[in-house]
Motif scaffolding. Structure first.
Motif, mmCIF file in Angstrom:
data_model
loop_
_atom_site.group_PDB
_atom_site.id
_atom_site.type_symbol
_atom_site.label_atom_id
_atom_site.label_comp_id
_atom_site.label_asym_id
_atom_site.label_seq_id
_atom_site.Cartn_x
_atom_site.Cartn_y
_atom_site.Cartn_z
ATOM 1 N N ALA A 16 0.835 -1.207 0.000
ATOM 2 C CA ALA A 16 0.000 0.000 0.000
ATOM 3 C C ALA A 16 0.870 1.257 0.000
ATOM 4 C CB ALA A 16 -0.929 0.006 1.204
ATOM 5 N N LEU A 17 2.038 1.181 0.650
ATOM 6 C CA LEU A 17 2.918 2.352 0.675
ATOM 7 C C LEU A 17 3.470 2.628 -0.718
ATOM 8 C CD1 LEU A 17 4.768 1.711 4.039
ATOM 9 C CD2 LEU A 17 2.787 3.155 3.580
ATOM 10 N N LEU A 18 3.763 1.554 -1.448
ATOM 11 C CA LEU A 18 4.149 1.702 -2.850
ATOM 12 C C LEU A 18 3.034 2.416 -3.611
ATOM 13 C CD1 LEU A 18 5.750 0.655 -5.550
ATOM 14 C CD2 LEU A 18 4.058 -1.170 -5.475
ATOM 15 N N ALA A 19 1.801 1.949 -3.393
ATOM 16 C CA ALA A 19 0.661 2.526 -4.111
ATOM 17 C C ALA A 19 0.473 4.000 -3.756
ATOM 18 C CB ALA A 19 -0.611 1.741 -3.786
ATOM 19 N N LEU A 20 0.666 4.348 -2.474
ATOM 20 C CA LEU A 20 0.548 5.754 -2.073
ATOM 21 C C LEU A 20 1.618 6.597 -2.772
ATOM 22 C CD1 LEU A 20 -0.210 5.488 1.757
ATOM 23 C CD2 LEU A 20 -1.746 6.310 -0.040
ATOM 24 N N VAL A 136 0.363 0.785 11.121
ATOM 25 C CA VAL A 136 1.493 1.527 10.550
ATOM 26 C C VAL A 136 1.086 2.183 9.229
ATOM 27 C CG1 VAL A 136 3.780 1.282 9.513
ATOM 28 C CG2 VAL A 136 3.256 0.139 11.676
ATOM 29 N N VAL A 137 0.447 1.395 8.360
ATOM 30 C CA VAL A 137 0.082 1.927 7.041
ATOM 31 C C VAL A 137 -0.905 3.081 7.175
ATOM 32 C CG1 VAL A 137 -1.161 1.392 4.917
ATOM 33 C CG2 VAL A 137 0.608 -0.158 5.757
ATOM 34 N N PHE A 138 -1.905 2.938 8.058
ATOM 35 C CA PHE A 138 -2.880 4.017 8.186
ATOM 36 C C PHE A 138 -2.281 5.243 8.857
ATOM 37 C CE2 PHE A 138 -5.870 0.878 6.807
ATOM 38 C CZ PHE A 138 -6.749 1.647 6.064
ATOM 39 N N LYS A 141 -0.575 6.923 6.065
ATOM 40 C CA LYS A 141 -1.597 7.530 5.219
ATOM 41 C C LYS A 141 -2.102 8.843 5.823
ATOM 42 C CE LYS A 141 -6.547 7.304 4.778
ATOM 43 N NZ LYS A 141 -6.646 8.619 4.323
ATOM 44 N N LEU A 142 -2.357 8.822 7.145
ATOM 45 C CA LEU A 142 -2.873 10.028 7.804
ATOM 46 C C LEU A 142 -1.836 11.150 7.800
ATOM 47 C CD1 LEU A 142 -4.852 8.502 10.812
ATOM 48 C CD2 LEU A 142 -5.769 9.631 8.770
ATOM 49 N N LEU A 143 -0.573 10.782 7.992
ATOM 50 C CA LEU A 143 0.484 11.793 7.938
ATOM 51 C C LEU A 143 0.533 12.428 6.550
ATOM 52 C CD1 LEU A 143 3.528 10.261 9.870
ATOM 53 C CD2 LEU A 143 2.275 12.372 10.381
ATOM 54 N N ILE A 190 10.215 2.437 1.526
ATOM 55 C CA ILE A 190 9.768 1.782 2.762
ATOM 56 C C ILE A 190 9.042 0.489 2.407
ATOM 57 C CG2 ILE A 190 8.297 1.926 4.810
ATOM 58 C CD1 ILE A 190 8.641 4.850 4.881
ATOM 59 N N SER A 191 8.210 0.580 1.394
ATOM 60 C CA SER A 191 7.483 -0.605 0.942
ATOM 61 C C SER A 191 8.470 -1.724 0.581
ATOM 62 C CB SER A 191 6.623 -0.228 -0.270
ATOM 63 O OG SER A 191 5.766 -1.263 -0.622
#
Ligand SMILES: Nc1ncnc2c1ncn2[C@@H]1O[C@H](COP(=O)(O)OP(=O)(O)OP(=O)(O)O)[C@@H](O)[C@H]1O
Ligand SMILES: [Mg+2]
Lengths: 308, 264
Positions: A16-20, A136-138, A141-143, A190-191
């Protein structure tokens, strides 16, 4: 079955971090950044090397983030200051990173078997694993959401939306572009670091095709949940990444499909192609039927008036 | 306030397409001046605006604001002093962002952009007050995406965004030209009241002759890259459109040719 699904959710969260990251470049900056394939492996390489040399896993992961930031900044500089075409800037960095990643590792791959990774303390309990990853992922995302609503973040978004406008208000679009690409690749790295720790090794080829996987996640997420504002869209992107992994897991389970693990990239490309083509086709038919309806209306009313 | 000294600009120098856009322009705006600019197509009006705002660099000459030369500064740094509204209603706002986010970006014009909230409660209150001045009800649609607004609404918002932080110079390049007459009139009225209220030093290009005479305290006529006439307030007050056109013809030797010209 259950096991392969929870596995898919875990992977989805890590990717998901890759996708973000891909969302920042492709959607917010409108910049097709191909650095991703390189910086994903850079993240994995840095984390693996540091952990195998005895560094704390979280320090290694932070270092991977920094490595991604640096790689992205280089792409940004090539594009804005060097005036190199966006796609080409990314490709150049991607190629350069291939060699750099081997330099970082000293060889094409590094094993993390028996090393202490971020996941070692929670490894055996699946639900804990998923919960920690999700938190961690959320949090990230919020940051990211918060950042995109600051003065700097607004300028970044406007740079992709209407750079003439933000320049006329004193926004430095070059710096915003560099910052955005940098941040994107930091998240991608990070991903990569998480994937390396999860799978127990980093390999110089681990980043191949990541750009398409990131894009697939973004597209799937947007298709399912839509794009209402930043907060919602980043959520959609995270969900998109998880759904993508679940779809893959189901496809592999369907034995009649006779899929091999090497078919992954083909399937991903197909998902992206379908996701891109369907809206176009739908729009085409909608326009056609609208046109037909409207012409029919006009024809009827013309006849009603005694014709032309 | 604003000073242009011997400014010249050539496009495609030394090629068959060479085009003199501005030649030896001398212009001085005093604080509070509201200058309207008219001229034929290709007279160099937009080029003049672009040179002041830093979109283009002059080949020769110097641009000063408040006595200091800004010629070496890039566009984004000059916006500390300069507010702009473009002809294209799409150009002045970010369509996928909300009204309040657009205002927040304008609010930081020429200031560093850090990590404080773009739209804080205090700022939102200010934005709402400012939007009320437009009288379009936009203050109730703070969270609407700007892409959903009509051309007139977007242009009104652009005007507000360019002015509510009180720029030293306001540049308007045919900012009503893409609108239908009713909306153009609305934007013109808003422009007039905002400029008067805030005493903004303004340079406004228009193709509307009647407007050029009615608004502002000075009128500049351009032709073929030159300023051919500079009409001060006392003469401008009694000017009529036919007189203005006749004057243009007399000095330039040809009729005012503008595909968008509106006589009034
Ligand atoms: N980027 C460019 N490259 C080449 N020539 C240009 C460029 N921009 C403007 N020109 C030319 O410079 C001259 C002045 O153009 P400018 O746009 O300033 O005119 P204008 O007075 O704004 O006209 P209009 O009323 O049509 O807006 C014109 O002859 C135009 O063709
Ligand atoms: Mg023009």
């Amino acid at each position: 079955m259950f096991q392969s699904l929870t596995g898919a959710v875990e992977l989805g969260l890590m990717y998901a971090l890759l996708a973000l990251g891909v969302y920042i470049t492709f959607r917010i900056l409108d910049f097709p950044d191909l650095t991703v394939d390189g910086s994903f492996a850079t993240g994995g390489a840095i984390a693996a090397v540091m952990i195998s040399h005895g560094y704390e896993a979280w320090i290694a992961t932070l270092a991977a983030f920094a490595g991604g930031l640096a790689a992205g900044a280089c792409t940004g500089l090539l594009h804005t200051k060097g005036k190199i075409n966006g796609l080409l800037s990314g490709i150049l960095m991607m190629i350069a990173l291939y060699s750099i990643n081997i330099r970082i590792m000293g060889k094409p791959n590094v094993s993390l078997i028996n090393a202490d990774t971020l996941f070692s303390p929670i490894d055996s309990v699946t639900w804990k694993y998923i919960l920690v990853l999700a938190i961690v992922v959320f949090a990230i995302k919020l940051l990211l959401d918060a950042f995109l609503h600051t003065d700097k973040g607004l300028a970044l978004r406007a740079t992709g939306d209407n750079n003439r406008m933000i320049r006329s208000f004193g926004g430095n679009t070059d710096n915003a572009t560099i910052l955005g690409i940098s941040l994107s690749n930091g998240l991608v790295a990070i991903s990569g670091a998480l994937i390396a720790q999860d799978s127990g090794f980093a390999d110089v080829t681990m980043g191949v095709g990541m750009i398409v996987i990131g894009l697939a996640s973004v597209i799937i997420g947007e298709a399912i949940l839509g794009t209402r504002g930043v907060f919602w869209t980043t959520f959609a992107v995270v969900i998109g990444s998880i759904v993508y992994r679940i779809v893959l897991a189901l496809a592999y389970r369907a034995e009649w499909l006779k899929l091999k693990s090497t078919d992954l990239k083909l399937i991903t490309a197909l998902i992206v192609i379908v996701a891109l083509v369907i809206p176009t086709i739908r729009r085409h038919y909608k326009q056609k039927s609208n046109a037909r309806k409207r012409t029919a209306e006009l024809a009827v009313s013309a006849r009603g008036k005694g014709g032309i | 306030m604003l000073e242009l000294n011997h400014v010249s600009k050539l496009f495609n120098p030394g090629t068959p397409d060479e085009k003199i856009a501005l030649i030896d322009i001398q212009l001085k705006l005093n604080p509070g001046d509201f200058v309207t600019v008219i001229g034929s197509n290709g007279a160099g009006k937009s080029t003049l605006m672009n040179i002041i705002s830093g979109v283009l660099k002059p080949d020769l000459g110097d641009v000063k604001i408040g006595g200091t030369s800004i010629s070496h500064l890039p566009e984004f740094q000059r916006s500390r002093w300069i507010g702009r509204v473009f002809q294209d209603p799409m150009a002045g706002t970010a369509p996928t962002m909300t009204i309040e986010e657009n205002l927040a970006m304008a609010y930081r014009r020429g200031k560093p952009r850090g990590l404080s909230w773009g739209v804080s409660a205090a700022r939102r209150k200010l934005f709402r007050e400012q939007l009320q001045r437009l009288g379009l009800g936009l203050e109730n649609r703070l969270k609407a995406k700007v892409g959903l607004l009509s051309g007139g609404e977007r242009q009104a918002l652009s005007l507000l965004m360019a002015t509510f932080t009180k720029p030293d110079i306001l540049l308007l390049d045919e900012h009503t030209a893409a609108l239908d007459p009713a909306r153009a009139e609305l934007i013109t009225r808003l422009t007039e009241s905002i400029v008067r209220e805030m005493k903004l030093t303004t340079l406004m290009v228009t193709h509307n002759m009647e407007q050029a005479i009615r608004l502002g305290n000075r009128l500049i006529m351009m032709d073929k890259g030159r300023i051919i006439l500079d009409i001060p307030e006392n003469r401008k007050r009694d000017l009529t459109v036919p007189q203005l056109l006749a004057e243009f013809e007399r000095i330039s030797g040809h009729k005012l040719a503008d595909d968008r010209v509106v006589l009034g």
